[in-house]
Design a protein around this motif. Sequence first.
Motif, PDB file in Angstrom:
ATOM      1  N   ALA A 136       0.837  -1.206   0.000  1.00 21.99           N
ATOM      2  CA  ALA A 136       0.000   0.000   0.000  1.00 21.99           C
ATOM      3  C   ALA A 136       0.867   1.248   0.000  1.00 21.99           C
ATOM      4  O   ALA A 136       0.567   2.226  -0.701  1.00 21.99           O
ATOM      5  N   GLN A 137       1.944   1.226   0.747  1.00 23.90           N
ATOM      6  CA  GLN A 137       2.856   2.370   0.764  1.00 23.90           C
ATOM      7  C   GLN A 137       3.559   2.512  -0.581  1.00 23.90           C
ATOM      8  O   GLN A 137       3.741   3.629  -1.090  1.00 23.90           O
ATOM      9  N   ILE A 144      -3.036   1.180   5.176  1.00 26.75           N
ATOM     10  CA  ILE A 144      -4.308   0.473   5.133  1.00 26.75           C
ATOM     11  C   ILE A 144      -5.130   0.873   6.358  1.00 26.75           C
ATOM     12  O   ILE A 144      -4.669   0.737   7.492  1.00 26.75           O
ATOM     13  N   ALA A 145      -6.358   1.353   6.146  1.00 23.67           N
ATOM     14  CA  ALA A 145      -7.239   1.724   7.260  1.00 23.67           C
ATOM     15  C   ALA A 145      -8.221   0.603   7.579  1.00 23.67           C
ATOM     16  O   ALA A 145      -8.514   0.340   8.750  1.00 23.67           O
ATOM     17  N   GLU A 146      -8.747  -0.063   6.551  1.00 26.07           N
ATOM     18  CA  GLU A 146      -9.710  -1.140   6.755  1.00 26.07           C
ATOM     19  C   GLU A 146      -9.485  -2.254   5.738  1.00 26.07           C
ATOM     20  O   GLU A 146      -9.095  -2.002   4.599  1.00 26.07           O
ATOM     21  N   ILE A 147      -9.746  -3.484   6.193  1.00 30.60           N
ATOM     22  CA  ILE A 147      -9.740  -4.651   5.320  1.00 30.60           C
ATOM     23  C   ILE A 147     -11.146  -5.216   5.374  1.00 30.60           C
ATOM     24  O   ILE A 147     -11.585  -5.742   6.399  1.00 30.60           O
ATOM     25  N   GLU A 148     -11.870  -5.088   4.280  1.00 29.52           N
ATOM     26  CA  GLU A 148     -13.279  -5.480   4.255  1.00 29.52           C
ATOM     27  C   GLU A 148     -13.414  -6.979   3.998  1.00 29.52           C
ATOM     28  O   GLU A 148     -12.772  -7.532   3.099  1.00 29.52           O
ATOM     29  N   HIS A 149     -14.264  -7.632   4.771  1.00 35.60           N
ATOM     30  CA  HIS A 149     -14.440  -9.078   4.623  1.00 35.60           C
ATOM     31  C   HIS A 149     -15.923  -9.426   4.471  1.00 35.60           C
ATOM     32  O   HIS A 149     -16.813  -8.642   4.804  1.00 35.60           O
ATOM     33  N   PHE A 180     -10.370  -3.184   0.337  1.00 34.46           N
ATOM     34  CA  PHE A 180      -9.485  -2.460   1.242  1.00 34.46           C
ATOM     35  C   PHE A 180      -9.822  -0.975   1.188  1.00 34.46           C
ATOM     36  O   PHE A 180     -10.219  -0.454   0.140  1.00 34.46           O
ATOM     37  N   VAL A 181      -9.658  -0.308   2.314  1.00 34.55           N
ATOM     38  CA  VAL A 181      -9.833   1.138   2.378  1.00 34.55           C
ATOM     39  C   VAL A 181      -8.537   1.737   2.907  1.00 34.55           C
ATOM     40  O   VAL A 181      -8.026   1.302   3.949  1.00 34.55           O
ATOM     41  N   LEU A 182      -7.998   2.710   2.181  1.00 37.25           N
ATOM     42  CA  LEU A 182      -6.764   3.351   2.594  1.00 37.25           C
ATOM     43  C   LEU A 182      -7.037   4.468   3.591  1.00 37.25           C
ATOM     44  O   LEU A 182      -8.174   4.920   3.763  1.00 37.25           O
ATOM     45  N   ALA A 183      -5.974   4.926   4.225  1.00 37.73           N
ATOM     46  CA  ALA A 183      -6.103   5.990   5.221  1.00 37.73           C
ATOM     47  C   ALA A 183      -6.654   7.276   4.618  1.00 37.73           C
ATOM     48  O   ALA A 183      -7.294   8.072   5.307  1.00 37.73           O
ATOM     49  N   ASP A 184      -6.439   7.491   3.323  1.00 38.14           N
ATOM     50  CA  ASP A 184      -6.941   8.707   2.679  1.00 38.14           C
ATOM     51  C   ASP A 184      -8.362   8.546   2.156  1.00 38.14           C
ATOM     52  O   ASP A 184      -8.896   9.432   1.478  1.00 38.14           O
TER      53      ASP A 184
END
Length: 244
Positions: A136-137, A144-149, A180-184
Amino acid sequence: MPRRKSLFSRRLGRFKGDRRAMALLLLLAALLIGRTWLNEHPGDNPWAPLDLRDKPGWATPTKFGEMRDDTELCRAVLDRSQVAFEALEPQGQGECARPDRTRLGDYPLAPDTPPTTCPVAAALSLWKSDTLDPVAQDVFGSDIAEIEHLGAYSCRRLYGRSEGAWSQHATGNAIDIAGFVLADGTRISVLGDWEGDDEKSAFLRRARDGACAAFSIVLSPDYNAAHRDHFHLDMTARWNGVCR
């Protein structure tokens, strides 16, 4: 009167002894160097206890395999690796019995953090630290802010059939990752972003490939239509290295 050994014979004897001593010293030096190297590379050291914070090496898959059927050993690995988790009471019976219910305590799963088996929890931790965070970086310059399952436990057979083999979800030994949801705030969806030639597609493919180093079985949209919207990740003890 006994004959005295010649000077050449005496020197030859000492030379042979010197060679043996030198060989022994070289062997001891090699053993010391090897031991030092192994201590500095625990991932390649088959005798070093598994620590998920160590850089993976050739011995890591074997250590992972040893804990797939040993809940106590697996939880000891989580403790040693300073991974926050909660050991829950067993539930269920028959094919859906769950003697190992382990819930990660500090992992960004969304919408919640479901109990899984301990090996799945350990693999999730390794996947995030060794693949998801650095990729991600590298791709987005963001965390990574969230990992959706889509869930972990489901008491059912494969593909919901009425007969046949039981799914690894029946014991919580699997989890399906949808995005996935990133910090931004950027969202990356397996369903919407797998096909393509952009940063999101590149991230998903690297995430899938990295999961193959942690989990026993990884199935993605490349496998079949049933997985078009998620990655199936499990830690079955029957197979290893299935990555599609």
